[in-house]
Scaffold this motif. Structure first.
Motif, PDB file in Angstrom:
ATOM      1  N   GLY A 214       3.761  28.564  -2.436  1.00 44.23           N
ATOM      2  CA  GLY A 214       2.929  27.510  -3.005  1.00 44.23           C
ATOM      3  C   GLY A 214       2.335  26.596  -1.953  1.00 44.23           C
ATOM      4  O   GLY A 214       1.132  26.272  -1.999  1.00 44.23           O
TER       5      GLY A 214
ATOM      6  N   LYS B 238      -1.713  26.429  -0.949  1.00 40.22           N
ATOM      7  CA  LYS B 238      -2.383  25.138  -1.066  1.00 40.22           C
ATOM      8  C   LYS B 238      -3.092  24.762   0.242  1.00 40.22           C
ATOM      9  O   LYS B 238      -4.175  24.172   0.239  1.00 40.22           O
TER      10      LYS B 238
ATOM     11  N   ARG C  24      -7.356  27.619  -5.085  1.00 42.46           N
ATOM     12  CA  ARG C  24      -6.537  28.089  -6.209  1.00 42.46           C
ATOM     13  C   ARG C  24      -7.327  28.973  -7.175  1.00 42.46           C
ATOM     14  O   ARG C  24      -6.796  29.949  -7.724  1.00 42.46           O
ATOM     15  N   ASP C  25      -8.581  28.670  -7.398  1.00 46.41           N
ATOM     16  CA  ASP C  25      -9.371  29.440  -8.359  1.00 46.41           C
ATOM     17  C   ASP C  25      -9.660  30.860  -7.884  1.00 46.41           C
ATOM     18  O   ASP C  25     -10.026  31.725  -8.687  1.00 46.41           O
TER      19      ASP C  25
ATOM     20  N   ILE D  92      -1.648  34.389  -8.619  1.00 41.46           N
ATOM     21  CA  ILE D  92      -0.235  34.161  -8.304  1.00 41.46           C
ATOM     22  C   ILE D  92       0.613  34.715  -9.436  1.00 41.46           C
ATOM     23  O   ILE D  92       0.439  34.370 -10.604  1.00 41.46           O
TER      24      ILE D  92
ATOM     25  N   LEU E 200       6.696  26.507 -11.867  1.00 40.79           N
ATOM     26  CA  LEU E 200       5.442  25.747 -11.690  1.00 40.79           C
ATOM     27  C   LEU E 200       5.647  24.592 -10.707  1.00 40.79           C
ATOM     28  O   LEU E 200       4.789  24.349  -9.843  1.00 40.79           O
TER      29      LEU E 200
ATOM     30  N   LEU F  69       6.087  26.074  -7.104  1.00 44.31           N
ATOM     31  CA  LEU F  69       4.812  26.609  -6.606  1.00 44.31           C
ATOM     32  C   LEU F  69       3.763  25.513  -6.429  1.00 44.31           C
ATOM     33  O   LEU F  69       2.774  25.714  -5.720  1.00 44.31           O
TER      34      LEU F  69
ATOM     35  N   ILE G 269       1.725  24.299  -8.814  1.00 45.95           N
ATOM     36  CA  ILE G 269       0.516  24.690  -9.532  1.00 45.95           C
ATOM     37  C   ILE G 269       0.639  24.317 -11.001  1.00 45.95           C
ATOM     38  O   ILE G 269       1.725  23.983 -11.494  1.00 45.95           O
ATOM     39  N   ASP G 270      -0.496  24.367 -11.718  1.00 37.77           N
ATOM     40  CA  ASP G 270      -0.530  24.009 -13.135  1.00 37.77           C
ATOM     41  C   ASP G 270      -0.363  25.212 -14.053  1.00 37.77           C
ATOM     42  O   ASP G 270      -0.051  25.052 -15.234  1.00 37.77           O
ATOM     43  N   TYR G 271      -0.626  26.401 -13.537  1.00 42.93           N
ATOM     44  CA  TYR G 271      -0.514  27.606 -14.362  1.00 42.93           C
ATOM     45  C   TYR G 271      -0.143  28.795 -13.484  1.00 42.93           C
ATOM     46  O   TYR G 271      -0.401  28.817 -12.288  1.00 42.93           O
TER      47      TYR G 271
ATOM     48  N   ASP H 149      -0.716  32.828 -13.021  1.00 48.08           N
ATOM     49  CA  ASP H 149      -1.675  33.853 -13.430  1.00 48.08           C
ATOM     50  C   ASP H 149      -0.991  34.991 -14.177  1.00 48.08           C
ATOM     51  O   ASP H 149      -1.448  35.417 -15.248  1.00 48.08           O
TER      52      ASP H 149
ATOM     53  N   LYS I  94      -0.042  27.519 -19.716  1.00 53.12           N
ATOM     54  CA  LYS I  94       0.833  27.537 -18.542  1.00 53.12           C
ATOM     55  C   LYS I  94       0.875  28.923 -17.894  1.00 53.12           C
ATOM     56  O   LYS I  94       1.183  29.044 -16.709  1.00 53.12           O
TER      57      LYS I  94
END
Length: 328
Positions: free
Chosen positions: A72, A76, A81-82, A86, A118, A121, A123-125, A127, A155
């Motif tokens: 994570g 970052k 991120r887009d 992950i 989460l 890592l 992150i918000d979600y 993959d 999530k």
């Protein structure tokens, strides 16, 4: 790098996925003998991004969650991120508690494990969320309902499963479809030139249903690509690899000799032969774990290797049935 759609999803991933089991705090976890610290892990992750890998795989159980933390922070620092995918896994828990409610696939355990991943890592979600193994103590209806709720909440975007029997995977897919819940889109199974048991049922089922195949251990923990007598930190300390492959050493050695022979004839590396073999078997994105940046450069040459039907048959010819390894 080459990219492809992951099964029947709209997700586009690199045809190599970087596995992160070799990253983590060496004072933690069951495979500490060959873990890379955070600085060394960052170099590998940065190199993977540089060669075009956009697909990264870890698990909450790797080095007690520190693999997720390292991954994570590195992503970052080095990636958008887009633009990256992950994947992580739940079931075994992160090792910080022996409570039955912190591992397994009950509704409570799933939600707790995902929230912890989460956080680690950053992150918000997620993959792709994999269930790491089949939970014999929880009704599959409860598990699939909870996973569906995670997808609906945002999530988690896609679901995957790993290392189980084909009847179990089929049952989970049936339960999801029957109830209008999210089905698994990806299967992360144990598959390589030395272990091909999933060719009997799991792989044909996934191919028929459009489920992406993202196998772990594509190089058999390095056994396919190095001399049999080679001594590495992992070969000496990786007890999981010993459990997977030691019992079939005699027959595996003969297969590896053919890989070496064919690689020499074609003027390529053994790893390139092994990866080309996987892609020609219909595999989407094998998960490669590395401890040195140079291995990623080597893997890139596999995209130029094409094996003839006769060459594939030559590599396949010596395989003999194995005991099941992976499914619990």
């Amino acid at each position: 790098m080459e990219y492809l759609k992951l099964g029947q999803t709209g997700l586009e991933v690199s045809k190599l996925c970087l596995g992160c089991m070799s990253f983590g705090d060496s004072s933690k976890g069951f495979h500490s003998g060959w873990l890379l610290d955070e600085a060394a892990s960052q170099k590998i992750i940065k190199k993977a991004l540089d060669v075009g890998i956009n697909f990264f795989d870890t698990a909450n159980s790797y080095a007690a969650g520190t693999s997720e933390e390292y991954l994570g922070r590195a992503l970052k620092a080095f990636a958008n991120r887009d633009e990256i995918v992950i994947a992580t896994k739940i079931f075994f828990g992160d090792g910080h508690s022996d409570s039955p409610n912190t591992k397994g696939l009950s509704r409570k355990a799933i939600f707790n494990q995902v929230d912890a991943s989460l956080k680690r890592l950053g992150i918000d979600y997620i993959d792709i969320l994999y269930i790491h193994r089949w939970d014999y103590d929880t009704p599959i209806e409860e598990t699939m309902a909870a996973l569906n709720d995670l997808v609906r909440s945002g999530k988690v975007h896609y679901l995957g499963a790993s290392a189980m029997y084909a009847w179990q995977f089929q049952k989970a897919q049936y339960v999801a479809e029957k109830n209008g819940w999210t089905r698994f889109s990806v299967m992360q199974n144990h598959y390589n030139m030395l272990y091909r048991e999933d060719e009997r049922e799991m792989i044909p089922f996934c191919q028929d249903m459009g489920v992406a195949l993202v196998p772990y251990s594509p190089l058999a923990a390095g056994r396919i690509v190095r001399d049999w007598t080679a001594d590495t930190a992992r070969s000496k300390t990786d007890q999981i690899a010993h459990a997977k492959y030691d019992a079939t050493e005699e027959q595996d050695r003969a297969i590896v000799a053919r890989v070496a022979e064919l690689a020499e004839q074609k003027g390529v590396s053994r790893a390139q032969i092994a990866l080309a073999w996987l892609w020609q078997k219909g595999i989407h994105s094998p998960i490669v774990g590395v401890t040195k940046e140079k291995y990623l450069d080597d893997f890139m040459g596999a995209f130029d290797v094409i094996l003839s039907a006769d060459e594939v048959a030559y590599l396949d010819d010596l395989y003999q049935p194995h005991n099941i390894v992976g499914a619990l």
